[in-house]
Scaffold this motif. Sequence first.
Motif, PDB file in Angstrom:
ATOM      1  N   ASP A  41       0.802  -1.252   0.023  1.00 20.60           N
ATOM      2  CA  ASP A  41       0.075   0.026  -0.177  1.00 20.60           C
ATOM      3  C   ASP A  41       0.763   1.337  -0.149  1.00 20.60           C
ATOM      4  OD1 ASP A  41      -2.403   1.432   0.450  1.00 20.60           O
ATOM      5  OD2 ASP A  41      -1.811   2.058   2.496  1.00 20.60           O
ATOM      6  N   ARG A  42       1.959   1.554   1.026  1.00 20.04           N
ATOM      7  CA  ARG A  42       2.850   2.350   1.095  1.00 20.04           C
ATOM      8  C   ARG A  42       3.489   2.647  -0.317  1.00 20.04           C
ATOM      9  NH1 ARG A  42       4.727   3.287   7.297  1.00 20.04           N
ATOM     10  NH2 ARG A  42       2.768   2.389   8.066  1.00 20.04           N
ATOM     11  N   ILE A  43       4.115   1.608  -0.997  1.00 19.89           N
ATOM     12  CA  ILE A  43       4.956   1.607  -2.143  1.00 19.89           C
ATOM     13  C   ILE A  43       4.112   2.302  -3.178  1.00 19.89           C
ATOM     14  CG2 ILE A  43       5.789   0.290  -4.021  1.00 19.89           C
ATOM     15  CD1 ILE A  43       7.883   0.650  -2.112  1.00 19.89           C
ATOM     16  N   ALA A  44       2.751   1.809  -3.356  1.00 16.48           N
ATOM     17  CA  ALA A  44       1.893   2.343  -4.362  1.00 16.48           C
ATOM     18  C   ALA A  44       1.436   3.861  -4.057  1.00 16.48           C
ATOM     19  CB  ALA A  44       0.537   1.567  -4.354  1.00 16.48           C
ATOM     20  N   LYS A  45       1.436   4.234  -2.823  1.00 19.24           N
ATOM     21  CA  LYS A  45       1.114   5.566  -2.511  1.00 19.24           C
ATOM     22  C   LYS A  45       2.611   6.470  -2.782  1.00 19.24           C
ATOM     23  CE  LYS A  45      -2.428   5.055   0.929  1.00 19.24           C
ATOM     24  NZ  LYS A  45      -2.611   4.914   2.210  1.00 19.24           N
ATOM     25  N   ALA A  46       3.749   5.951  -2.528  1.00 15.23           N
ATOM     26  CA  ALA A  46       5.013   6.728  -2.587  1.00 15.23           C
ATOM     27  C   ALA A  46       5.142   7.149  -4.102  1.00 15.23           C
ATOM     28  CB  ALA A  46       5.953   5.925  -2.211  1.00 15.23           C
ATOM     29  N   TYR A  47       4.932   6.198  -5.036  1.00 14.38           N
ATOM     30  CA  TYR A  47       5.010   6.360  -6.583  1.00 14.38           C
ATOM     31  C   TYR A  47       3.759   7.213  -7.196  1.00 14.38           C
ATOM     32  CZ  TYR A  47       8.837   2.940  -6.647  1.00 14.38           C
ATOM     33  OH  TYR A  47      10.260   2.520  -6.518  1.00 14.38           O
ATOM     34  N   ASP A  48       2.884   7.149  -6.445  1.00 14.62           N
ATOM     35  CA  ASP A  48       1.738   8.038  -6.832  1.00 14.62           C
ATOM     36  C   ASP A  48       2.142   9.451  -6.386  1.00 14.62           C
ATOM     37  OD1 ASP A  48       0.627   6.171  -8.358  1.00 14.62           O
ATOM     38  OD2 ASP A  48      -0.857   5.444  -6.870  1.00 14.62           O
ATOM     39  N   ALA A  49       2.691   9.778  -5.484  1.00 18.29           N
ATOM     40  CA  ALA A  49       2.842  11.019  -4.485  1.00 18.29           C
ATOM     41  C   ALA A  49       3.269  12.116  -5.477  1.00 18.29           C
ATOM     42  CB  ALA A  49       3.707  11.050  -3.404  1.00 18.29           C
ATOM     43  N   LYS A  50       2.718  13.155  -5.381  1.00 13.11           N
ATOM     44  CA  LYS A  50       3.152  14.326  -6.315  1.00 13.11           C
ATOM     45  C   LYS A  50       3.828  15.572  -5.534  1.00 13.11           C
ATOM     46  CE  LYS A  50      -0.667  13.838  -9.699  1.00 13.11           C
ATOM     47  NZ  LYS A  50      -1.108  12.575  -9.312  1.00 13.11           N
ATOM     48  N   THR A  51       3.650  15.600  -4.004  1.00  9.82           N
ATOM     49  CA  THR A  51       4.133  16.527  -3.091  1.00  9.82           C
ATOM     50  C   THR A  51       4.836  15.666  -1.791  1.00  9.82           C
ATOM     51  OG1 THR A  51       2.030  16.755  -1.633  1.00  9.82           O
ATOM     52  CG2 THR A  51       2.326  18.107  -3.700  1.00  9.82           C
ATOM     53  N   PHE A  52       5.464  16.621  -1.473  1.00  8.88           N
ATOM     54  CA  PHE A  52       6.271  16.177   0.034  1.00  8.88           C
ATOM     55  C   PHE A  52       5.270  15.863   1.127  1.00  8.88           C
ATOM     56  CE2 PHE A  52      10.209  17.897  -2.119  1.00  8.88           C
ATOM     57  CZ  PHE A  52      11.065  16.548  -1.911  1.00  8.88           C
ATOM     58  N   GLY A  53       4.110  16.389   0.786  1.00  9.23           N
ATOM     59  CA  GLY A  53       3.180  16.180   2.149  1.00  9.23           C
ATOM     60  C   GLY A  53       2.455  14.876   1.737  1.00  9.23           C
ATOM     61  N   GLU A  54       2.608  14.477   0.733  1.00  7.36           N
ATOM     62  CA  GLU A  54       2.038  13.149   0.517  1.00  7.36           C
ATOM     63  C   GLU A  54       3.116  12.132   0.699  1.00  7.36           C
ATOM     64  OE1 GLU A  54      -1.222  13.538  -3.040  1.00  7.36           O
ATOM     65  OE2 GLU A  54       0.790  13.880  -3.643  1.00  7.36           O
ATOM     66  N   LEU A  55       4.351  12.374   0.616  1.00  9.89           N
ATOM     67  CA  LEU A  55       5.393  11.416   0.888  1.00  9.89           C
ATOM     68  C   LEU A  55       5.753  11.114   2.305  1.00  9.89           C
ATOM     69  CD1 LEU A  55       8.285  11.806  -1.750  1.00  9.89           C
ATOM     70  CD2 LEU A  55       6.906   9.983  -1.618  1.00  9.89           C
ATOM     71  N   THR A  56       5.937  12.270   3.056  1.00 13.78           N
ATOM     72  CA  THR A  56       6.403  12.372   4.573  1.00 13.78           C
ATOM     73  C   THR A  56       5.391  11.345   5.330  1.00 13.78           C
ATOM     74  OG1 THR A  56       7.126  14.620   4.474  1.00 13.78           O
ATOM     75  CG2 THR A  56       6.814  13.583   6.223  1.00 13.78           C
ATOM     76  N   PRO A  57       4.037  11.290   5.442  1.00 11.07           N
ATOM     77  CA  PRO A  57       3.490  10.473   6.099  1.00 11.07           C
ATOM     78  C   PRO A  57       3.801   9.032   5.889  1.00 11.07           C
ATOM     79  CG  PRO A  57       2.075  11.936   5.139  1.00 11.07           C
ATOM     80  CD  PRO A  57       3.115  12.008   4.668  1.00 11.07           C
TER      81      PRO A  57
END
Length: 228
Positions: A41-57
């Motif tokens: 789940d987190r890997i998918a979110k990491a590669y979909d992230a567009k901002t650091f606000g989405e990456l950091t959590p």
Amino acid sequence: MSTEQSRLHELRCADQDRELVAQLLNNAYADGRLTFDEHADRIAKAYDAKTFGELTPLTTDLVAPQPRPVVGPYPLASPSSIDAGPGPVPVVAPFAAAPAVAGIEAFTGGNAVLSTYKPGQLHTVSSVVTLNSWLGEVKVDLVGAAFESRETTINIGGLMGEVTIRVPEGVNVDTSGLTMIMGDVKVDGLVHHPDGVLLRLLGTFVMGEVTVLGPETTRTRKYQRFNR
């Protein structure tokens, strides 16, 4: 949320930033700190992230394991000479490739996630090293270490962290490949040598500081007491 934090939260991230987070997640899964489903789940979110606000959590609850110092012979300096205070500093030039030592692997890097990473005295440094500091501190001491290659690449990434590297005489540093976003890179006190080692610093660092200290730095006390 402060104005500075808000700006960081909205800052667009790059492919390299996503890869750094993916690496941290892979390490956490390998260590058993994430389940298979959590990792996926987190890997998918990491590669979909567009901002650091989405990456950091994705990594705030992952704390890097405590480093284990490498113990072994020191080809360029005895352990007692490393922090002995004023006096000669071990020299790495002219360069000679580090010999292989049974049972001791070359240092390839480490991560600080809301923590401090200090690998201690190093025996051998790999030709490629990766250092990540996410809201943490990385301190790497290359004094007394041998190098596998004349040109050593250090990949640096992180967010609101600090990376400090101590080098001996004969080490040259190239920071042209290091991108600092709302951060600062400082190289102080190097003693160059035409046949020395070249450290190439590459990567992207956001709102942090990268410092390389050589033996002629004006911050003498910090250099001499680096490991304390």
